[in-house]
Design a protein around this motif. Structure first.
Motif, PDB file in Angstrom:
ATOM      1  N   GLY A 400       0.833  -1.207   0.000  1.00  0.00           N
ATOM      2  CA  GLY A 400       0.000   0.000   0.000  1.00  0.00           C
ATOM      3  C   GLY A 400       0.860   1.247   0.000  1.00  0.00           C
ATOM      4  N   SER A 401       0.315   2.364   0.548  1.00  0.00           N
ATOM      5  CA  SER A 401       0.991   3.667   0.590  1.00  0.00           C
ATOM      6  C   SER A 401       1.475   4.068  -0.804  1.00  0.00           C
ATOM      7  CB  SER A 401       2.166   3.638   1.580  1.00  0.00           C
ATOM      8  OG  SER A 401       1.719   3.323   2.876  1.00  0.00           O
ATOM      9  N   CYS A 402       0.595   3.950  -1.793  1.00  0.00           N
ATOM     10  CA  CYS A 402       0.968   4.210  -3.183  1.00  0.00           C
ATOM     11  C   CYS A 402       0.717   5.670  -3.551  1.00  0.00           C
ATOM     12  CB  CYS A 402       0.192   3.304  -4.128  1.00  0.00           C
ATOM     13  SG  CYS A 402       0.550   1.544  -3.936  1.00  0.00           S
ATOM     14  N   GLN A 403       1.502   6.145  -4.511  1.00  0.00           N
ATOM     15  CA  GLN A 403       1.330   7.444  -5.141  1.00  0.00           C
ATOM     16  C   GLN A 403       1.497   7.232  -6.641  1.00  0.00           C
ATOM     17  OE1 GLN A 403       4.167  10.222  -3.029  1.00  0.00           O
ATOM     18  NE2 GLN A 403       4.407   8.382  -1.780  1.00  0.00           N
ATOM     19  N   ALA A 404       0.790   8.043  -7.440  1.00  0.00           N
ATOM     20  CA  ALA A 404       0.796   7.784  -8.874  1.00  0.00           C
ATOM     21  C   ALA A 404       0.871   9.062  -9.683  1.00  0.00           C
ATOM     22  CB  ALA A 404      -0.455   6.994  -9.283  1.00  0.00           C
ATOM     23  N   SER A 405       1.496   8.950 -10.842  1.00  0.00           N
ATOM     24  CA  SER A 405       1.434   9.927 -11.914  1.00  0.00           C
ATOM     25  C   SER A 405       1.719   9.125 -13.167  1.00  0.00           C
ATOM     26  CB  SER A 405       2.447  11.053 -11.725  1.00  0.00           C
ATOM     27  OG  SER A 405       2.306  12.014 -12.761  1.00  0.00           O
ATOM     28  N   LEU A 406       0.659   8.546 -13.741  1.00  0.00           N
ATOM     29  CA  LEU A 406       0.820   7.544 -14.799  1.00  0.00           C
ATOM     30  C   LEU A 406       1.741   8.039 -15.908  1.00  0.00           C
ATOM     31  CD1 LEU A 406      -2.796   6.118 -15.162  1.00  0.00           C
ATOM     32  CD2 LEU A 406      -0.831   5.111 -13.995  1.00  0.00           C
ATOM     33  N   VAL A 408       3.804   6.196 -13.969  1.00  0.00           N
ATOM     34  CA  VAL A 408       4.669   5.895 -12.823  1.00  0.00           C
ATOM     35  C   VAL A 408       3.817   5.646 -11.580  1.00  0.00           C
ATOM     36  CG1 VAL A 408       6.467   6.812 -11.317  1.00  0.00           C
ATOM     37  CG2 VAL A 408       6.593   7.205 -13.767  1.00  0.00           C
ATOM     38  N   LEU A 409       4.211   4.600 -10.827  1.00  0.00           N
ATOM     39  CA  LEU A 409       3.528   4.244  -9.586  1.00  0.00           C
ATOM     40  C   LEU A 409       4.590   3.958  -8.530  1.00  0.00           C
ATOM     41  CD1 LEU A 409       0.666   3.517  -8.338  1.00  0.00           C
ATOM     42  CD2 LEU A 409       1.243   1.148  -8.894  1.00  0.00           C
ATOM     43  N   LEU A 410       4.460   4.580  -7.368  1.00  0.00           N
ATOM     44  CA  LEU A 410       5.374   4.364  -6.246  1.00  0.00           C
ATOM     45  C   LEU A 410       4.592   3.734  -5.113  1.00  0.00           C
ATOM     46  CD1 LEU A 410       8.182   4.886  -4.850  1.00  0.00           C
ATOM     47  CD2 LEU A 410       7.228   7.082  -4.104  1.00  0.00           C
ATOM     48  N   GLN A 412       4.758   1.007  -1.377  1.00  0.00           N
ATOM     49  CA  GLN A 412       5.478   0.232  -0.370  1.00  0.00           C
ATOM     50  C   GLN A 412       5.166  -1.243  -0.581  1.00  0.00           C
ATOM     51  OE1 GLN A 412       4.308   0.824   3.737  1.00  0.00           O
ATOM     52  NE2 GLN A 412       6.423   0.622   4.420  1.00  0.00           N
ATOM     53  N   ARG A 413       6.184  -2.102  -0.440  1.00  0.00           N
ATOM     54  CA  ARG A 413       6.010  -3.532  -0.634  1.00  0.00           C
ATOM     55  C   ARG A 413       5.840  -4.229   0.699  1.00  0.00           C
ATOM     56  NH1 ARG A 413       9.791  -5.785  -5.348  1.00  0.00           N
ATOM     57  NH2 ARG A 413       7.967  -7.142  -5.539  1.00  0.00           N
ATOM     58  N   LEU A 414       5.515  -5.511   0.655  1.00  0.00           N
ATOM     59  CA  LEU A 414       5.217  -6.258   1.874  1.00  0.00           C
ATOM     60  C   LEU A 414       6.396  -6.319   2.827  1.00  0.00           C
ATOM     61  CD1 LEU A 414       3.142  -9.225   0.373  1.00  0.00           C
ATOM     62  CD2 LEU A 414       2.290  -7.222   1.600  1.00  0.00           C
ATOM     63  N   ASP A 415       7.625  -6.263   2.305  1.00  0.00           N
ATOM     64  CA  ASP A 415       8.799  -6.306   3.183  1.00  0.00           C
ATOM     65  C   ASP A 415       9.166  -4.940   3.737  1.00  0.00           C
ATOM     66  OD1 ASP A 415       9.773  -5.033   0.973  1.00  0.00           O
ATOM     67  OD2 ASP A 415      11.324  -6.508   0.501  1.00  0.00           O
ATOM     68  N   GLY A 416       8.342  -3.913   3.465  1.00  0.00           N
ATOM     69  CA  GLY A 416       8.589  -2.572   3.973  1.00  0.00           C
ATOM     70  C   GLY A 416       9.369  -1.681   3.035  1.00  0.00           C
ATOM     71  N   SER A 417       9.960  -2.240   1.981  1.00  0.00           N
ATOM     72  CA  SER A 417      10.720  -1.434   1.031  1.00  0.00           C
ATOM     73  C   SER A 417       9.774  -0.689   0.096  1.00  0.00           C
ATOM     74  CB  SER A 417      11.667  -2.328   0.221  1.00  0.00           C
ATOM     75  OG  SER A 417      10.919  -3.239  -0.578  1.00  0.00           O
ATOM     76  N   ALA A 418      10.325   0.286  -0.621  1.00  0.00           N
ATOM     77  CA  ALA A 418       9.545   1.045  -1.594  1.00  0.00           C
ATOM     78  C   ALA A 418      10.057   0.719  -2.996  1.00  0.00           C
ATOM     79  CB  ALA A 418       9.650   2.542  -1.329  1.00  0.00           C
ATOM     80  N   THR A 419       9.138   0.676  -3.947  1.00  0.00           N
ATOM     81  CA  THR A 419       9.488   0.352  -5.329  1.00  0.00           C
ATOM     82  C   THR A 419       8.796   1.322  -6.267  1.00  0.00           C
ATOM     83  OG1 THR A 419       9.816  -1.993  -4.851  1.00  0.00           O
ATOM     84  CG2 THR A 419       9.390  -1.414  -7.132  1.00  0.00           C
ATOM     85  N   LEU A 420       9.525   1.721  -7.303  1.00  0.00           N
ATOM     86  CA  LEU A 420       8.995   2.587  -8.352  1.00  0.00           C
ATOM     87  C   LEU A 420       8.750   1.748  -9.586  1.00  0.00           C
ATOM     88  CD1 LEU A 420       8.567   5.726  -8.977  1.00  0.00           C
ATOM     89  CD2 LEU A 420      10.728   5.535 -10.214  1.00  0.00           C
ATOM     90  N   TRP A 421       7.493   1.722 -10.036  1.00  0.00           N
ATOM     91  CA  TRP A 421       7.121   0.990 -11.259  1.00  0.00           C
ATOM     92  C   TRP A 421       6.818   1.970 -12.367  1.00  0.00           C
ATOM     93  CZ3 TRP A 421       5.318  -1.360  -6.663  1.00  0.00           C
ATOM     94  CH2 TRP A 421       5.664  -2.711  -6.503  1.00  0.00           C
ATOM     95  N   ARG A 422       7.268   1.651 -13.575  1.00  0.00           N
ATOM     96  CA  ARG A 422       6.795   2.323 -14.779  1.00  0.00           C
ATOM     97  C   ARG A 422       5.936   1.310 -15.512  1.00  0.00           C
ATOM     98  NH1 ARG A 422       7.840   6.932 -17.488  1.00  0.00           N
ATOM     99  NH2 ARG A 422       9.444   7.429 -15.959  1.00  0.00           N
ATOM    100  N   LEU A 423       4.630   1.544 -15.497  1.00  0.00           N
ATOM    101  CA  LEU A 423       3.672   0.550 -15.950  1.00  0.00           C
ATOM    102  C   LEU A 423       3.588   0.494 -17.456  1.00  0.00           C
ATOM    103  CD1 LEU A 423       0.803   1.366 -13.442  1.00  0.00           C
ATOM    104  CD2 LEU A 423       2.655  -0.287 -13.153  1.00  0.00           C
ATOM    105  N   ARG A 424       3.259  -0.684 -17.991  1.00  0.00           N
ATOM    106  CA  ARG A 424       2.960  -0.794 -19.414  1.00  0.00           C
ATOM    107  C   ARG A 424       1.579  -0.197 -19.659  1.00  0.00           C
ATOM    108  NH1 ARG A 424       3.436  -6.783 -18.132  1.00  0.00           N
ATOM    109  NH2 ARG A 424       1.469  -7.324 -17.140  1.00  0.00           N
TER     110      ARG A 424
END
Length: 425
Positions: A400-406, A408-410, A412-424
């Protein structure tokens, strides 16, 4: 990759007699068919657009903030260690990771509420623990050098400057205009009411602000110069009444705290236009060419902003969540979203069960998340005009704790780390 076998080419013996070439009956059609088949096979061999992901190098307790071309991290508070704001550039190409731009110290005692970019500055907004006083620290966006630090929360104004709203418990509240480059205060206006200011926007920037003083005097100020443009006394009979105001286009709406009429004033002349009696109001917002009035606990009313006449209402418990053009996004029980027509209230479509993700800009597409049957997180664009949720991706291990500007999606992952995705897309 697919390979098309075209046969083997050999040199003919020199002694072979010449062979008469047959007439090309049907050859153009067969050639076109072979070419079409080749194009289909080659298109099938081209990999579909893939998402890319970049791990954000931070401790699980750090807070990440998304910006148009960067990610900012604020270290968690500790009793005896320094805290830092770290800036990372978003990947410029597929497969590249986040590149650290700079790292700068920040006050250790504050709880940070947001980090954003304005006028070439990175503004870190915090609130002092225990005192409840907002404070803004400005850093150079390229180098991380601290430019200035002032009490208050910032908003951008029409000419590129910054307006700080400073609300304190000792009654010394005020609005100040700062030079973003130096942090120098150019002017200030006292703000004696705890209800806070209301803002009028022009092209997405504030050009006027409205203050309600405890005496009942309503003041309209120019946001660039601070000059008082006009004022009106709205409480000639009862000086104890608490009023909130909101600005919707050229309308100033007074929202009383108790069961009292909601009154619409013209912002330009501060002349009353209409009044409407209704239950306590949470907020008002423009919806197409109308005025949407959201009551506490539901009960949406839609008014004509010129006359206050009721166009339609819904006494149900659905809440108004967002407005895009002439479409309303409504949320019912269990996070069920529906799209309604602003002019009539008619339900256009049901979008289903989603968690709405905060987006960077008001014009950014709406993004919804929900847990899929296989445990992955479904990411969708909620298109109110088209009336459907367009599935963008399925992501693993999202907490959860997501933020978006398509695109791009930022998160938090289950292990507590944060990941930045660039979606298809």
């Amino acid at each position: 990759m697919s390979i098309i076998e075209l046969g083997e080419i050999r040199d003919e013996p020199a002694s072979a007699p010449p062979v008469r070439t047959p007439r090309a009956v049907g050859r153009p059609l067969r050639s076109a068919a072979v070419l079409l088949l080749a194009l289909v096979l080659l298109a099938g061999a081209t990999p579909p657009p893939r998402r890319t992901m970049s791990a954000v190098p931070a401790s699980p307790a750090a807070t990440a903030y998304l910006a148009p071309d960067a990610v900012y991290l604020v270290d968690p508070p500790t009793p005896d260690q320094d805290r830092y704001l770290t800036a990372y550039a978003q990947p410029a190409s597929e497969g590249a990771g986040l590149r650290r731009r700079w790292r700068a110290p920040v006050p250790r005692s504050e709880n940070y509420l947001g980090v954003r970019v304005e006028q070439g500055l990175v503004l870190a907004v915090g609130v002092e623990a225990g005192a409840g006083v907002f404070e803004t620290t400005a850093f150079d966006a390229e180098t991380g050098q601290q430019r200035w630090r002032h009490p208050g929360a910032p908003v951008p104004i029409a000419d590129g400057g910054l307006l700080l709203t400073d609300v304190r418990q000792n009654g010394t509240d005020g609005m100040s205009r700062l030079d973003p480059e130096t942090g120098r205060a150019l002017w200030s206006v006292p703000m004696l009411s705890s209800t806070g200011p209301a803002f009028h926007l022009s092209n997405g920037r504030i050009d006027r602000f409205v203050l309600v003083q405890p005496t009942g005097e309503v003041q309209v100020h120019d946001a660039v110069t601070g000059r008082l443009l006009r004022s009106v006394d709205t409480l000639p009979g009862d000086r104890r009444a608490l009023q909130r105001v909101q600005v919707v286009d050229d309308l100033l709406v007074f929202l009383p705290a108790e069961d009292a009429p909601v009154v619409g004033y013209g912002l330009a002349d501060l002349e009353p236009r209409w009044r409407a009696t209704m239950s306590p109001v949470s907020f008002v917002v423009g919806c197409a060419d109308l005025l949407c009035v959201s009551h506490q606990g539901g009960n949406l009313r839609v008014l004509d902003p010129a006359t206050g006449a009721l166009r339609w209402s819904d006494p149900g418990e659905e809440l108004l969540v967002d407005v895009r053009g002439d479409r309303l996004l409504m949320s019912g029980s269990g996070r069920q979203f529906a799209v309604r027509d602003a002019a009539t209230g008619r339900t256009r479509t049901e979008l289903g069960d989603w968690d709405l993700v905060p987006v960077l800009r008001p014009t950014d597409p709406l993004v919804g998340l929900r847990r899929g049957d296989d445990g992955r997180t479904v990411v969708a664009e909620l298109d109110l005009a088209a009336g459907h949720a367009r599935i963008l991706d399925l992501l693993p291990d999202v907490a959860g704790s997501c933020q978006a500007s398509l695109p791009v999606l930022l998160c938090q992952r289950l292990d507590g780390s944060a990941t930045l995705w660039r979606l298809r897309q």
